[in-house]
Design a protein around this motif. Structure first.
Motif, short mmCIF file in Angstrom:
data_model
loop_
_atom_site.label_atom_id
_atom_site.label_comp_id
_atom_site.label_asym_id
_atom_site.label_seq_id
_atom_site.Cartn_x
_atom_site.Cartn_y
_atom_site.Cartn_z
N SER A 158 0.83 -1.20 0.00
CA SER A 158 0.00 0.00 0.00
C SER A 158 0.87 1.26 0.00
O SER A 158 0.61 2.21 -0.75
CB SER A 158 -0.92 -0.01 1.22
OG SER A 158 -1.68 1.16 1.28
N SER A 179 2.52 1.76 -3.38
CA SER A 179 1.58 2.31 -4.35
C SER A 179 1.50 3.83 -4.23
O SER A 179 1.55 4.54 -5.25
CB SER A 179 0.20 1.69 -4.13
OG SER A 179 -0.74 2.27 -4.99
N LYS A 180 1.39 4.33 -3.02
CA LYS A 180 1.31 5.78 -2.80
C LYS A 180 2.59 6.48 -3.27
O LYS A 180 2.55 7.51 -3.93
CB LYS A 180 1.07 6.07 -1.32
CG LYS A 180 -0.28 5.63 -0.82
CD LYS A 180 -0.38 5.80 0.67
CE LYS A 180 -1.61 5.13 1.23
NZ LYS A 180 -1.64 5.16 2.69
N CYS A 191 4.80 5.43 -5.42
CA CYS A 191 4.97 5.35 -6.87
C CYS A 191 4.31 6.52 -7.56
O CYS A 191 4.86 7.11 -8.50
CB CYS A 191 4.40 4.04 -7.41
SG CYS A 191 5.46 2.62 -7.13
N LYS A 192 3.13 6.88 -7.08
CA LYS A 192 2.43 8.03 -7.66
C LYS A 192 3.22 9.31 -7.43
O LYS A 192 3.34 10.14 -8.34
CB LYS A 192 1.03 8.14 -7.06
CG LYS A 192 0.12 7.02 -7.48
CD LYS A 192 -1.21 7.09 -6.77
CE LYS A 192 -2.04 5.86 -7.12
NZ LYS A 192 -3.27 5.80 -6.36
N ASP A 193 3.76 9.48 -6.23
CA ASP A 193 4.55 10.67 -5.93
C ASP A 193 5.82 10.72 -6.78
O ASP A 193 6.19 11.77 -7.30
CB ASP A 193 4.93 10.70 -4.45
CG ASP A 193 3.73 10.91 -3.54
OD1 ASP A 193 2.67 11.37 -4.03
OD2 ASP A 193 3.85 10.60 -2.33
N ARG A 194 6.48 9.58 -6.91
CA ARG A 194 7.73 9.53 -7.69
C ARG A 194 7.46 9.80 -9.16
O ARG A 194 8.22 10.50 -9.82
CB ARG A 194 8.40 8.16 -7.51
CG ARG A 194 9.70 8.04 -8.26
CD ARG A 194 10.75 9.00 -7.74
NE ARG A 194 11.97 8.83 -8.50
CZ ARG A 194 12.83 9.79 -8.76
NH1 ARG A 194 12.64 10.99 -8.28
NH2 ARG A 194 13.90 9.55 -9.47
N ARG A 195 6.36 9.25 -9.67
CA ARG A 195 5.99 9.50 -11.07
C ARG A 195 5.79 11.00 -11.30
O ARG A 195 6.25 11.54 -12.30
CB ARG A 195 4.71 8.74 -11.41
CG ARG A 195 4.34 8.86 -12.86
CD ARG A 195 3.05 8.10 -13.16
NE ARG A 195 2.74 8.13 -14.57
CZ ARG A 195 2.23 9.19 -15.21
NH1 ARG A 195 1.98 10.30 -14.57
NH2 ARG A 195 1.99 9.14 -16.50
N LYS A 196 5.14 11.67 -10.34
CA LYS A 196 4.93 13.11 -10.47
C LYS A 196 6.27 13.85 -10.44
O LYS A 196 6.47 14.78 -11.23
CB LYS A 196 4.03 13.62 -9.34
CG LYS A 196 3.67 15.08 -9.47
CD LYS A 196 2.74 15.52 -8.37
CE LYS A 196 2.31 16.95 -8.46
NZ LYS A 196 3.31 17.92 -8.78
N GLN A 245 7.93 13.43 -13.81
CA GLN A 245 7.22 14.22 -14.82
C GLN A 245 7.59 15.70 -14.70
O GLN A 245 7.81 16.38 -15.69
CB GLN A 245 5.70 14.04 -14.67
CG GLN A 245 4.89 14.68 -15.75
CD GLN A 245 5.04 13.99 -17.09
OE1 GLN A 245 5.33 12.80 -17.15
NE2 GLN A 245 4.87 14.73 -18.15
#
Length: 56
Positions: free
Chosen positions: A37, A40-41, A43-48, A51
């Motif tokens: 869990s 998952s959280k 990963c979203k932050d790292r992707r941002k 980007q």
């Protein structure tokens, strides 16, 4: 600790706890799910972050 290092650490935690869970340790299964869990959280932050680096 940056997000990447935290992800690596959490993944290591997940793999260790998953091995214990497969062996029948129910508490380890809970810890493995918690690590997933959090991964998952993050990963979203790292992707941002990635980007934003690309766009600047």
């Amino acid at each position: 600790m940056d997000i990447h290092e935290t992800l690596v650490s959490l993944f290591n935690t997940y793999t260790n706890e998953n091995e214990k869970a497969v062996s029948g340790n129910k508490s380890a299964g809970t810890r493995a799910r918690k690590a997933l869990s959090e991964i998952s959280k993050l990963c979203k932050d790292r992707r941002k972050e990635i980007q934003d680096m690309k766009n600047n």
